[in-house]
Scaffold this motif. Structure first.
Motif, PDB file in Angstrom:
ATOM      1  N   PHE A  20       0.870  -1.177   0.048  1.00  7.98           N
ATOM      2  CA  PHE A  20      -0.229  -0.006   0.059  1.00  7.98           C
ATOM      3  C   PHE A  20       0.879   1.234   0.019  1.00  7.98           C
ATOM      4  N   THR A  21       0.395   2.294  -0.695  1.00 10.82           N
ATOM      5  CA  THR A  21       1.119   3.627  -0.537  1.00 10.82           C
ATOM      6  C   THR A  21       0.299   4.793   0.214  1.00 10.82           C
ATOM      7  N   TYR A  22       0.768   5.472   0.605  1.00  6.35           N
ATOM      8  CA  TYR A  22       0.422   6.955   1.193  1.00  6.35           C
ATOM      9  C   TYR A  22       1.025   8.183   0.874  1.00  6.35           C
ATOM     10  N   GLN A  23       0.468   9.119   0.467  1.00  8.17           N
ATOM     11  CA  GLN A  23       1.111  10.487   0.132  1.00  8.17           C
ATOM     12  C   GLN A  23       0.468  11.623   0.643  1.00  8.17           C
ATOM     13  N   ARG A  24       1.203  12.723   1.190  1.00  9.15           N
ATOM     14  CA  ARG A  24       0.649  14.052   1.502  1.00  9.15           C
ATOM     15  C   ARG A  24       1.508  15.016   1.467  1.00  9.15           C
ATOM     16  N   PRO A  25       1.127  16.333   1.173  1.00 15.86           N
ATOM     17  CA  PRO A  25       1.916  17.592   0.939  1.00 15.86           C
ATOM     18  C   PRO A  25       2.865  17.913   2.412  1.00 15.86           C
ATOM     19  N   ILE A  26       3.904  18.403   2.401  1.00 16.20           N
ATOM     20  CA  ILE A  26       4.631  18.736   3.677  1.00 16.20           C
ATOM     21  C   ILE A  26       4.654  20.184   3.314  1.00 16.20           C
ATOM     22  N   VAL A  27       4.034  20.879   4.279  1.00 16.45           N
ATOM     23  CA  VAL A  27       3.648  22.213   4.330  1.00 16.45           C
ATOM     24  C   VAL A  27       4.507  23.129   5.348  1.00 16.45           C
ATOM     25  N   LEU A  28       5.280  24.093   4.993  1.00 20.58           N
ATOM     26  CA  LEU A  28       5.985  24.889   5.635  1.00 20.58           C
ATOM     27  C   LEU A  28       5.012  25.675   6.568  1.00 20.58           C
ATOM     28  N   ASP A  29       4.752  25.228   7.887  1.00 24.60           N
ATOM     29  CA  ASP A  29       3.987  25.714   8.731  1.00 24.60           C
ATOM     30  C   ASP A  29       4.390  26.320   9.838  1.00 24.60           C
ATOM     31  N   ASP A  30       5.659  26.192  10.140  1.00 27.59           N
ATOM     32  CA  ASP A  30       6.265  26.943  11.319  1.00 27.59           C
ATOM     33  C   ASP A  30       7.572  27.766  10.835  1.00 27.59           C
ATOM     34  N   ALA A  31       7.577  28.948  11.482  1.00 23.94           N
ATOM     35  CA  ALA A  31       8.433  30.064  11.200  1.00 23.94           C
ATOM     36  C   ALA A  31       9.873  29.611  11.367  1.00 23.94           C
ATOM     37  N   LEU A  32      10.103  28.572  12.498  1.00 24.53           N
ATOM     38  CA  LEU A  32      11.270  28.229  12.827  1.00 24.53           C
ATOM     39  C   LEU A  32      11.971  27.527  11.576  1.00 24.53           C
ATOM     40  N   CYS A  33      11.109  26.978  10.562  1.00 25.14           N
ATOM     41  CA  CYS A  33      11.868  26.521   9.299  1.00 25.14           C
ATOM     42  C   CYS A  33      12.354  27.515   8.297  1.00 25.14           C
ATOM     43  N   LEU A  34      11.881  28.772   8.505  1.00 24.22           N
ATOM     44  CA  LEU A  34      12.457  29.734   7.691  1.00 24.22           C
ATOM     45  C   LEU A  34      13.970  30.088   7.907  1.00 24.22           C
ATOM     46  N   ARG A  35      14.424  29.648   9.011  1.00 23.75           N
ATOM     47  CA  ARG A  35      15.664  30.073   9.427  1.00 23.75           C
ATOM     48  C   ARG A  35      16.885  29.193   8.358  1.00 23.75           C
ATOM     49  N   CYS A  36      16.159  28.045   7.727  1.00 21.64           N
ATOM     50  CA  CYS A  36      17.040  27.253   6.826  1.00 21.64           C
ATOM     51  C   CYS A  36      16.543  27.122   5.312  1.00 21.64           C
ATOM     52  N   HIS A  37      15.010  27.670   5.354  1.00 21.22           N
ATOM     53  CA  HIS A  37      14.355  27.288   4.137  1.00 21.22           C
ATOM     54  C   HIS A  37      13.614  28.650   3.572  1.00 21.22           C
ATOM     55  N   GLY A  38      13.805  29.605   4.322  1.00 19.04           N
ATOM     56  CA  GLY A  38      13.318  31.081   3.664  1.00 19.04           C
ATOM     57  C   GLY A  38      14.039  31.753   2.689  1.00 19.04           C
ATOM     58  N   GLU A  39      13.949  33.004   2.545  1.00 16.80           N
ATOM     59  CA  GLU A  39      14.736  33.972   1.676  1.00 16.80           C
ATOM     60  C   GLU A  39      16.043  34.194   2.038  1.00 16.80           C
TER      61      GLU A  39
END
Length: 228
Positions: A147-166
């Protein structure tokens, strides 16, 4: 009429006998709760194809949400302790020990995929539909056992912008130099809050899905209330 009197008399006698029984005179089966749980586990439950797909979604949600929670917890600790340099090696929740334990329990393998990955090994071609933040989880049965499962990974925490923002705004040029040193082909920057960064993909074996369904739907025996 005599029949009516006899019935009434019998009822009154039975009521008197029941009323005379005190709670401490009722004998309960020793370890009755444990026995009930054991017997419930021994019952062979019929699991339909639709049940297995439902369980695939439950298992996928449980596994990936745990991985996301652990990632936020670990990154928060590492960023506070030593900034991006300390956190960078830990932005791989699929490798965490607790996630691996869940994978083995569910007989599953979880991977993160992105069209703009930090690690080139996670690159995948993804449709716009797959990346919609409100996309319903996609579950499928590839064959009788997989079986397979899939869902989007959403940037929903400002903490992640420290490495993935502009870069230059959310990420300092010094910190981004560290990122590029570790991941020369990095493309995972320029994201905003609420934007999908990629997807979780999980592959599960039928045995693990069936066991998870059984555990989720098993009747829970509530503790017996004290008699007095």
């Amino acid at each position: 009429m005599s029949y009516l009197f006899r019935s009434l008399a019998g009822f009154l006698l039975l009521s008197a006998l029941l009323a005379s029984c005190r709670p401490d005179q009722i004998e309960h089966i020793k370890d009755g709760k444990k026995i009930a749980i054991t017997l419930d586990k021994m019952v062979v439950k019929r699991i339909l194809p639709a049940d297995l797909l439902r369980a695939t979604r439950w298992a996928g949600d449980s596994l990936t949400r745990h991985a996301d929670r652990e990632l936020r917890r670990v990154l928060s600790e590492k960023l506070q302790a030593g900034g991006v340099a300390a956190a960078l090696p830990y932005c791989r929740p699929e490798t965490f020990a607790s996630v691996d334990t869940l994978e083995r329990t569910m007989q599953a393998t979880a991977q993160r995929r992105s069209a703009r990955p930090r690690n080139a090994a996670n690159r995948a071609s993804l449709t716009a539909t797959a990346l919609q933040p409100d996309t319903v989880r996609r579950v499928a049965r590839l064959n009788g056992d997989v079986f397979t499962y899939q869902r989007p990974i959403v940037l929903d925490d400002a903490l992640c912008l420290r490495c993935h923002g502009e870069v230059g705004k959310d990420i300092s040029t010094t910190d981004y130099a560290l990122v590029k040193k570790e991941y020369p082909q990095d493309q995972a920057t320029g994201y905003r809050l609420g934007q999908a960064m990629g997807i979780w993909q999980v592959t599960l074996q039928r045995a693990g899905v069936a066991e998870f369904y059984t555990m989720k739907t098993r009747k829970i025996v509530k503790p017996r209330k004290p008699l007095f």
